[in-house]
Design a protein around this motif. Structure first.
Motif, short mmCIF file in Angstrom:
data_model
loop_
_atom_site.label_atom_id
_atom_site.label_comp_id
_atom_site.label_asym_id
_atom_site.label_seq_id
_atom_site.Cartn_x
_atom_site.Cartn_y
_atom_site.Cartn_z
N GLN A 136 0.83 -1.21 0.00
CA GLN A 136 0.00 0.00 0.00
C GLN A 136 0.86 1.26 0.00
O GLN A 136 0.47 2.30 -0.55
N ASP A 137 2.05 1.16 0.59
CA ASP A 137 2.95 2.31 0.64
C ASP A 137 3.53 2.67 -0.73
O ASP A 137 4.15 3.73 -0.88
N LEU A 138 3.34 1.80 -1.72
CA LEU A 138 3.84 2.08 -3.06
C LEU A 138 2.99 3.14 -3.77
O LEU A 138 3.43 3.69 -4.79
N LYS A 139 1.82 3.40 -3.25
CA LYS A 139 0.95 4.40 -3.88
C LYS A 139 1.66 5.76 -3.92
O LYS A 139 2.24 6.19 -2.93
N GLY A 140 1.61 6.37 -5.07
CA GLY A 140 2.26 7.66 -5.24
C GLY A 140 3.75 7.58 -5.51
O GLY A 140 4.43 8.60 -5.63
N LYS A 141 4.27 6.36 -5.64
CA LYS A 141 5.71 6.18 -5.85
C LYS A 141 6.02 5.81 -7.31
O LYS A 141 5.14 5.48 -8.10
N ARG A 142 7.31 5.84 -7.64
CA ARG A 142 7.79 5.47 -8.97
C ARG A 142 8.20 3.99 -8.94
O ARG A 142 9.02 3.60 -8.10
N PHE B 144 0.24 4.71 -9.01
CA PHE B 144 1.66 5.02 -8.92
C PHE B 144 1.97 6.34 -9.61
O PHE B 144 1.34 6.69 -10.61
N ALA B 145 2.94 7.05 -9.10
CA ALA B 145 3.33 8.33 -9.70
C ALA B 145 3.92 8.12 -11.09
O ALA B 145 3.74 8.94 -11.99
N GLN B 146 4.60 6.99 -11.25
CA GLN B 146 5.23 6.69 -12.54
C GLN B 146 5.40 5.18 -12.67
O GLN B 146 5.76 4.49 -11.71
N VAL B 147 5.11 4.65 -13.85
CA VAL B 147 5.29 3.22 -14.15
C VAL B 147 6.24 3.12 -15.34
O VAL B 147 5.98 3.70 -16.39
N ILE B 148 7.33 2.38 -15.17
CA ILE B 148 8.36 2.29 -16.20
C ILE B 148 8.62 0.81 -16.55
O ILE B 148 8.56 -0.06 -15.68
N PHE B 149 8.91 0.55 -17.84
CA PHE B 149 9.22 -0.80 -18.30
C PHE B 149 10.58 -0.78 -19.01
O PHE B 149 10.64 -0.61 -20.23
N PRO B 150 11.68 -0.96 -18.28
CA PRO B 150 13.02 -0.91 -18.87
C PRO B 150 13.33 -2.02 -19.88
O PRO B 150 14.22 -1.88 -20.72
N GLY B 151 12.65 -3.16 -19.79
CA GLY B 151 12.85 -4.20 -20.79
C GLY B 151 13.62 -5.44 -20.38
O GLY B 151 13.41 -6.51 -20.93
#
Length: 312
Positions: free
Chosen positions: A155-161, A191-198
């Protein structure tokens, strides 16, 4: 001399958190025997079709090529034919190769296996690596955060990258997504940002570089990262880990000759002790797997898709 590894006789137990010269004519000069023998070996390889094996990207190109080389040389010796490993640029490309029949085999994650089937690829699981730490052909997905991070729960991941490997990654997306969904968390919304580096390596590097607050990966990849002095217990920790997940299968085309498939099974089951798995897993050999071993992953995948459709 090849040391035979013990076969794993029990099935993969899954408890998913959500329900995952030809010899040239005789020569008169004795000194030519060695050269003739070598030429015979080369000619034998040339007379057989090249075996093409696709590999999903998990590490840097240089690192993955280093890991592949010993297995490549071993298979060529055991099968007595040329083996060509090809590292895909991303998860989608290796599936494309299977569908377009550009390769005969592929080392992929469970999700990519089902994506290939959906697109008409005629493939089946052949073997999977035995995890060095579990002693079984399964591993655990994980979410990693910095050691001193205030993040203590999902739950603490909310608002995180947060960085996920790829939407086609089993441990780097599907399993963490299932755990988040169970808690009512939607990455794109929460989430503030969701990234997919590959790749797993690039994903983990983002946490090291402070570009994200958490990364989705798996325990074997995390351990490998620790061995090269990157994400260590001193600067990182496991926030969450999954129930057992079946290891990435080596898929084989159903169109290969049955005798070659039989030889491939024999070769993989008898890989020399200590040979590193080609995508970075600390492996203790290989074991046979079948389609039903991966059924729970497909069920989870379908359920998440239905949940996603229902939420729209």
């Amino acid at each position: 001399m090849h040391l035979s590894l013990p076969k794993v006789s029990n099935k993969i137990f899954l408890v998913l958190a959500v329900m995952f010269a030809f010899l040239a004519p005789s020569c008169t000069v004795p000194e030519s025997n060695t050269a003739t023998s070598e030429q015979e070996s080369l000619d034998s390889k040339d007379n057989k079709q090249k075996l093409k094996i696709g590999v999903l990207p998990t590490q840097s190109q240089a690192e993955q090529q280093r890991m592949i080389k010993p297995l490549d040389e071993y298979l060529e010796k055991e099968l007595r034919q040329q083996v060509d490993f090809q590292i895909a640029k991303d998860y989608k490309e290796v599936v494309d190769w299977l569908v377009e029949e550009k390769i005969d085999m592929a080392y992929v994650g469970a999700v990519s296996y089902f994506e290939a089937l959906e697109r008409g690829a005629e493939v089946e699981p052949l073997v999977a690596p035995i995890d060095k730490y579990t002693g079984r052909p399964w591993y655990r997905a994980a979410i990693i955060v910095n050691k001193n991070s205030p993040i203590q729960t999902l739950q603490d991941l909310k608002g995180k990258r947060v960085a996920f490997v790829s939407k086609s990654s089993t441990s780097g997306y599907l399993m963490p997504l299932a755990a988040l969904t169970k808690q009512g968390i939607k990455p794109e919304r929460d989430f503030a940002q969701v990234i997919f580096p590959g790749t797993h390596a690039k994903t983990e590097a983002m946490l090291e570089d402070g570009l994200v607050d958490a990364v989705a990966t798996n325990i074997p990849s995390y351990i490998k990262r620790q061995k090269i002095g990157k994400l260590t217990p001193e600067n990182s920790r496991i926030l969450w880990e999954s129930a057992p997940v079946p290891h990435s299968p080596m898929l084989v085309s159903k169109k290969l000759p049955p005798e070659l498939i039989k030889e491939l099974k024999r070769a993989f089951l008898n890989t020399p002790a200590g040979m590193e798995d080609i995508v970075g897993t600390q492996a203790a050999g290989y074991t046979l797997v079948v389609a039903s071993d991966y059924a729970p992953i497909e069920q989870l995948r379908v359920q998440l898709h239905l949940n996603s459709q229902g939420a729209k």
